[in-house]
Design a protein around this motif. Sequence first.
Motif, PDB file in Angstrom:
ATOM      1  N   PHE A  24      -6.853 -18.987  16.628  1.00 20.67           N
ATOM      2  CA  PHE A  24      -6.010 -19.610  17.633  1.00 20.67           C
ATOM      3  C   PHE A  24      -4.678 -19.929  16.966  1.00 20.67           C
ATOM      4  CE2 PHE A  24     -10.288 -20.177  18.987  1.00 20.67           C
ATOM      5  CZ  PHE A  24     -10.262 -20.150  20.374  1.00 20.67           C
ATOM      6  N   MET A  25      -3.621 -19.257  17.406  1.00 21.72           N
ATOM      7  CA  MET A  25      -2.303 -19.374  16.783  1.00 21.72           C
ATOM      8  C   MET A  25      -1.459 -20.406  17.526  1.00 21.72           C
ATOM      9  SD  MET A  25      -2.714 -16.899  14.573  1.00 21.72           S
ATOM     10  CE  MET A  25      -1.079 -16.800  13.955  1.00 21.72           C
ATOM     11  N   SER A  26      -0.866 -21.319  16.761  1.00 20.56           N
ATOM     12  CA  SER A  26       0.092 -22.256  17.347  1.00 20.56           C
ATOM     13  C   SER A  26       1.303 -21.486  17.860  1.00 20.56           C
ATOM     14  CB  SER A  26       0.542 -23.275  16.302  1.00 20.56           C
ATOM     15  OG  SER A  26      -0.525 -24.108  15.939  1.00 20.56           O
ATOM     16  N   GLY A  27       2.023 -22.087  18.780  1.00 19.04           N
ATOM     17  CA  GLY A  27       3.209 -21.446  19.342  1.00 19.04           C
ATOM     18  C   GLY A  27       4.241 -21.117  18.279  1.00 19.04           C
ATOM     19  N   GLN A  28       4.802 -19.930  18.401  1.00 15.19           N
ATOM     20  CA  GLN A  28       5.857 -19.468  17.495  1.00 15.19           C
ATOM     21  C   GLN A  28       7.141 -19.332  18.299  1.00 15.19           C
ATOM     22  OE1 GLN A  28       5.293 -18.886  14.004  1.00 15.19           O
ATOM     23  NE2 GLN A  28       3.534 -20.077  14.702  1.00 15.19           N
ATOM     24  N   ILE A  29       8.235 -19.769  17.695  1.00 11.75           N
ATOM     25  CA  ILE A  29       9.535 -19.671  18.352  1.00 11.75           C
ATOM     26  C   ILE A  29      10.363 -18.590  17.666  1.00 11.75           C
ATOM     27  CG2 ILE A  29       9.442 -22.032  19.227  1.00 11.75           C
ATOM     28  CD1 ILE A  29      11.282 -22.895  16.940  1.00 11.75           C
ATOM     29  N   PRO A  30      11.474 -18.190  18.261  1.00 14.29           N
ATOM     30  CA  PRO A  30      12.266 -17.093  17.696  1.00 14.29           C
ATOM     31  C   PRO A  30      13.135 -17.531  16.510  1.00 14.29           C
ATOM     32  CG  PRO A  30      13.278 -17.826  19.726  1.00 14.29           C
ATOM     33  CD  PRO A  30      11.982 -18.592  19.577  1.00 14.29           C
ATOM     34  N   LEU A  31      12.461 -17.781  15.398  1.00 14.65           N
ATOM     35  CA  LEU A  31      13.166 -18.134  14.167  1.00 14.65           C
ATOM     36  C   LEU A  31      13.445 -16.884  13.358  1.00 14.65           C
ATOM     37  CD1 LEU A  31      11.175 -21.265  12.890  1.00 14.65           C
ATOM     38  CD2 LEU A  31      13.356 -21.233  14.129  1.00 14.65           C
ATOM     39  N   ALA A  32      14.613 -16.835  12.765  1.00 15.48           N
ATOM     40  CA  ALA A  32      14.979 -15.776  11.826  1.00 15.48           C
ATOM     41  C   ALA A  32      15.708 -16.462  10.676  1.00 15.48           C
ATOM     42  CB  ALA A  32      15.863 -14.724  12.481  1.00 15.48           C
ATOM     43  N   GLY A  33      15.225 -16.265   9.463  1.00 19.25           N
ATOM     44  CA  GLY A  33      15.839 -16.930   8.327  1.00 19.25           C
ATOM     45  C   GLY A  33      15.740 -18.435   8.401  1.00 19.25           C
ATOM     46  N   GLY A  34      14.694 -18.938   9.053  1.00 14.62           N
ATOM     47  CA  GLY A  34      14.477 -20.376   9.156  1.00 14.62           C
ATOM     48  C   GLY A  34      15.286 -21.083  10.228  1.00 14.62           C
ATOM     49  N   LYS A  35      16.052 -20.312  11.026  1.00 14.89           N
ATOM     50  CA  LYS A  35      16.887 -20.912  12.074  1.00 14.89           C
ATOM     51  C   LYS A  35      16.635 -20.214  13.406  1.00 14.89           C
ATOM     52  CE  LYS A  35      20.529 -22.073   8.847  1.00 14.89           C
ATOM     53  NZ  LYS A  35      21.919 -21.920   8.463  1.00 14.89           N
ATOM     54  N   PRO A  36      16.851 -20.929  14.527  1.00 12.32           N
ATOM     55  CA  PRO A  36      16.696 -20.277  15.824  1.00 12.32           C
ATOM     56  C   PRO A  36      17.676 -19.110  15.985  1.00 12.32           C
ATOM     57  CG  PRO A  36      16.778 -22.658  16.096  1.00 12.32           C
ATOM     58  CD  PRO A  36      17.154 -22.358  14.665  1.00 12.32           C
ATOM     59  N   ALA A  37      17.146 -17.955  16.344  1.00  9.98           N
ATOM     60  CA  ALA A  37      17.986 -16.781  16.584  1.00  9.98           C
ATOM     61  C   ALA A  37      18.564 -16.796  18.000  1.00  9.98           C
ATOM     62  CB  ALA A  37      17.180 -15.502  16.357  1.00  9.98           C
ATOM     63  N   PHE A  38      17.947 -17.561  18.885  1.00 11.58           N
ATOM     64  CA  PHE A  38      18.393 -17.679  20.274  1.00 11.58           C
ATOM     65  C   PHE A  38      18.257 -19.140  20.688  1.00 11.58           C
ATOM     66  CE2 PHE A  38      16.637 -13.463  19.741  1.00 11.58           C
ATOM     67  CZ  PHE A  38      17.535 -12.633  20.402  1.00 11.58           C
ATOM     68  N   THR A  39      19.221 -19.632  21.454  1.00 17.98           N
ATOM     69  CA  THR A  39      19.118 -20.948  22.081  1.00 17.98           C
ATOM     70  C   THR A  39      19.682 -20.843  23.492  1.00 17.98           C
ATOM     71  OG1 THR A  39      21.253 -21.657  21.169  1.00 17.98           O
ATOM     72  CG2 THR A  39      19.270 -22.280  19.916  1.00 17.98           C
ATOM     73  N   GLY A  40      19.230 -21.733  24.340  1.00 17.68           N
ATOM     74  CA  GLY A  40      19.716 -21.754  25.721  1.00 17.68           C
ATOM     75  C   GLY A  40      18.606 -21.463  26.710  1.00 17.68           C
ATOM     76  N   LEU A  41      19.013 -21.309  27.960  1.00 17.62           N
ATOM     77  CA  LEU A  41      18.079 -21.087  29.057  1.00 17.62           C
ATOM     78  C   LEU A  41      18.250 -19.701  29.650  1.00 17.62           C
ATOM     79  CD1 LEU A  41      18.430 -24.446  31.057  1.00 17.62           C
ATOM     80  CD2 LEU A  41      16.647 -23.838  29.405  1.00 17.62           C
ATOM     81  N   LEU A  42      17.141 -19.095  30.025  1.00 20.36           N
ATOM     82  CA  LEU A  42      17.194 -17.855  30.794  1.00 20.36           C
ATOM     83  C   LEU A  42      17.723 -18.203  32.180  1.00 20.36           C
ATOM     84  CD1 LEU A  42      16.210 -15.093  29.632  1.00 20.36           C
ATOM     85  CD2 LEU A  42      15.284 -17.040  28.437  1.00 20.36           C
ATOM     86  N   GLY A  43      18.646 -17.414  32.654  1.00 22.18           N
ATOM     87  CA  GLY A  43      19.273 -17.694  33.935  1.00 22.18           C
ATOM     88  C   GLY A  43      20.433 -18.667  33.813  1.00 22.18           C
ATOM     89  N   GLY A  44      20.673 -19.187  32.626  1.00 23.66           N
ATOM     90  CA  GLY A  44      21.748 -20.153  32.407  1.00 23.66           C
ATOM     91  C   GLY A  44      22.571 -19.768  31.189  1.00 23.66           C
ATOM     92  N   GLY A  45      22.935 -18.520  31.107  1.00 23.65           N
ATOM     93  CA  GLY A  45      23.730 -18.048  29.980  1.00 23.65           C
ATOM     94  C   GLY A  45      23.027 -16.993  29.141  1.00 23.65           C
ATOM     95  N   LEU A  46      21.705 -16.989  29.144  1.00 29.68           N
ATOM     96  CA  LEU A  46      20.958 -15.951  28.435  1.00 29.68           C
ATOM     97  C   LEU A  46      20.461 -14.901  29.424  1.00 29.68           C
ATOM     98  CD1 LEU A  46      18.770 -17.956  25.886  1.00 29.68           C
ATOM     99  CD2 LEU A  46      20.891 -16.710  25.449  1.00 29.68           C
ATOM    100  N   SER A  47      20.580 -13.646  29.037  1.00 25.80           N
ATOM    101  CA  SER A  47      20.167 -12.542  29.895  1.00 25.80           C
ATOM    102  C   SER A  47      18.674 -12.269  29.752  1.00 25.80           C
ATOM    103  CB  SER A  47      20.933 -11.273  29.529  1.00 25.80           C
ATOM    104  OG  SER A  47      20.526 -10.818  28.237  1.00 25.80           O
ATOM    105  N   LEU A  48      18.148 -11.483  30.657  1.00 32.32           N
ATOM    106  CA  LEU A  48      16.763 -11.033  30.563  1.00 32.32           C
ATOM    107  C   LEU A  48      16.534 -10.327  29.234  1.00 32.32           C
ATOM    108  CD1 LEU A  48      13.937 -10.459  31.679  1.00 32.32           C
ATOM    109  CD2 LEU A  48      14.912  -8.476  32.872  1.00 32.32           C
ATOM    110  N   GLU A  49      17.484  -9.506  28.820  1.00 36.29           N
ATOM    111  CA  GLU A  49      17.363  -8.784  27.549  1.00 36.29           C
ATOM    112  C   GLU A  49      17.330  -9.747  26.357  1.00 36.29           C
ATOM    113  OE1 GLU A  49      18.522  -6.250  30.753  1.00 36.29           O
ATOM    114  OE2 GLU A  49      19.599  -8.013  29.988  1.00 36.29           O
ATOM    115  N   ASP A  50      18.115 -10.830  26.431  1.00 38.18           N
ATOM    116  CA  ASP A  50      18.056 -11.864  25.389  1.00 38.18           C
ATOM    117  C   ASP A  50      16.664 -12.475  25.339  1.00 38.18           C
ATOM    118  OD1 ASP A  50      20.794 -11.630  24.704  1.00 38.18           O
ATOM    119  OD2 ASP A  50      21.376 -13.183  26.154  1.00 38.18           O
ATOM    120  N   GLY A  51      16.113 -12.769  26.493  1.00 39.15           N
ATOM    121  CA  GLY A  51      14.773 -13.356  26.572  1.00 39.15           C
ATOM    122  C   GLY A  51      13.716 -12.426  26.003  1.00 39.15           C
TER     123      GLY A  51
END
Length: 156
Positions: free
Chosen positions: A37-64
């Motif tokens: 059972f894996m805990s939730g993983q977020i989009p970290l790259a190099g120890g930092k978030p690679a993406f921030t924001g909301l889908l539909g509020g500045g981030l595209s479907l492709e970003d998501g």
Amino acid sequence: MTGQIEARLAELGITVPEAVAPVANYVPAVTTGSLVFMSGQIPLAGGKPAFTGLLGGGLSLEDGQAAARLCGVNLIAQVKAVCDGDLDRVRRVIRLGVFVAATPDFTDHPKVANGVSDLMGAVFGDIGRHARAAVGCSSLPLGVPVEVEGLFEIAP
């Protein structure tokens, strides 16, 4: 000798990072029997978030989708750690839970989740086909747009 899954990752041009340590009071994975059972993983790259924001509020479907894919790479890193570096021990990706931080009018959560689902299929083939839930939420840790949890079956 390189295993089949490692060879497939190399073919796909995917570098799996070291598994990230938890940032709060939890463990990255719990194994019981053959289930991980894996805990939730977020989009970290190099120890930092690679993406921030909301889908539909500045981030595209492709970003998501790209964020979900990166969450999947981080899931693979975690299961690799559980398997002592041998990804050929993975017998099945059973289920993924995909959380999508989005505006109230955004409804393409399943399409965002395809970013991680497509990755699991590409890396693991038929054993990467899984059950899935994709749900919307108002926010996620560190302001990221996607978090993915997973359930894997592994061999001893």
